[in-house]
Write a protein that holds these residues in place. Structure first.
Motif, mmCIF file in Angstrom:
data_model
loop_
_atom_site.group_PDB
_atom_site.id
_atom_site.type_symbol
_atom_site.label_atom_id
_atom_site.label_comp_id
_atom_site.label_asym_id
_atom_site.label_seq_id
_atom_site.Cartn_x
_atom_site.Cartn_y
_atom_site.Cartn_z
ATOM 1 N N LEU A 167 -5.629 46.556 71.977
ATOM 2 C CA LEU A 167 -4.941 45.698 72.781
ATOM 3 C C LEU A 167 -4.365 45.950 73.416
ATOM 4 C CD1 LEU A 167 -6.199 42.215 72.096
ATOM 5 C CD2 LEU A 167 -7.584 43.541 73.382
ATOM 6 N N ASP A 200 -0.966 45.322 74.358
ATOM 7 C CA ASP A 200 0.084 44.289 74.002
ATOM 8 C C ASP A 200 0.215 43.989 71.803
ATOM 9 O OD1 ASP A 200 -2.417 42.247 72.985
ATOM 10 O OD2 ASP A 200 -1.374 40.932 74.369
ATOM 11 N N SER A 201 -0.944 45.020 71.682
ATOM 12 C CA SER A 201 -1.089 45.085 70.384
ATOM 13 C C SER A 201 0.494 45.692 69.940
ATOM 14 C CB SER A 201 -1.785 46.732 69.398
ATOM 15 O OG SER A 201 -3.239 45.667 69.912
ATOM 16 N N HIS A 242 -9.070 54.042 77.249
ATOM 17 C CA HIS A 242 -8.875 53.130 76.081
ATOM 18 C C HIS A 242 -9.887 52.291 76.494
ATOM 19 C CE1 HIS A 242 -5.537 49.497 76.380
ATOM 20 N NE2 HIS A 242 -6.444 49.780 75.368
ATOM 21 N N PRO A 256 -10.296 48.223 75.599
ATOM 22 C CA PRO A 256 -9.630 47.606 74.862
ATOM 23 C C PRO A 256 -10.333 46.362 75.085
ATOM 24 C CG PRO A 256 -8.859 47.580 77.224
ATOM 25 C CD PRO A 256 -9.612 48.393 76.569
ATOM 26 N N GLU A 257 -11.898 45.704 76.027
ATOM 27 C CA GLU A 257 -12.470 44.660 75.529
ATOM 28 C C GLU A 257 -13.423 45.071 74.652
ATOM 29 O OE1 GLU A 257 -12.385 42.050 77.737
ATOM 30 O OE2 GLU A 257 -10.850 43.328 78.398
ATOM 31 N N ARG A 307 -11.521 43.745 71.558
ATOM 32 C CA ARG A 307 -10.544 42.037 72.022
ATOM 33 C C ARG A 307 -12.525 41.434 71.483
ATOM 34 N NH1 ARG A 307 -7.780 39.868 75.328
ATOM 35 N NH2 ARG A 307 -7.603 41.627 76.584
#
Length: 73
Positions: free
Chosen positions: A41, A43-44, A64, A66-67, A70
Motif C-alpha cells: 500500500l 502508506d506502508s 504498482h 496495491p489492491e 490490500r
C-alpha cells in the motif's frame, strides 16, 4: 541479494521479497531482473518516496498493484 528483506528466488527470472532499499533496487537491476511489481500500500511504513521513479531510472518496468496487497491485510 541475500540482504534484501525476505528475498526468495523462485527461478532465474522470478523472485519475491519485502521492501528493497534504493541501493538494493540497483542490485536487482544488476542481477538482470526486468520488472518490479509492488503489492504494498502507498502508506506502508517502509514505502520509498517516488519508488516508481527510482525503479524506472534503473531501466526496470514498475507496476504498482496495491489492491492485491490490500486483499492480504
Amino acid at each position: 541479494m541475500e540482504h534484501i528483506l525476505n528475498y526468495h528466488p523462485v527461478s532465474p527470472l522470478l523472485a519475491s521479497s519485502g521492501q528493497p532499499t534504493v541501493e538494493q533496487f540497483r542490485h536487482i537491476a544488476d542481477h538482470g531482473y526486468k520488472v518490479v511489481i509492488n503489492l504494498a500500500l502507498v502508506d506502508s511504513s517502509n514505502a520509498i518516496d517516488h519508488e516508481d521513479a527510482v525503479v524506472t531510472r534503473l531501466g526496470l518496468t514498475y507496476l504498482h498493484l496495491p489492491e492485491i496487497g490490500r486483499a492480504h491485510v
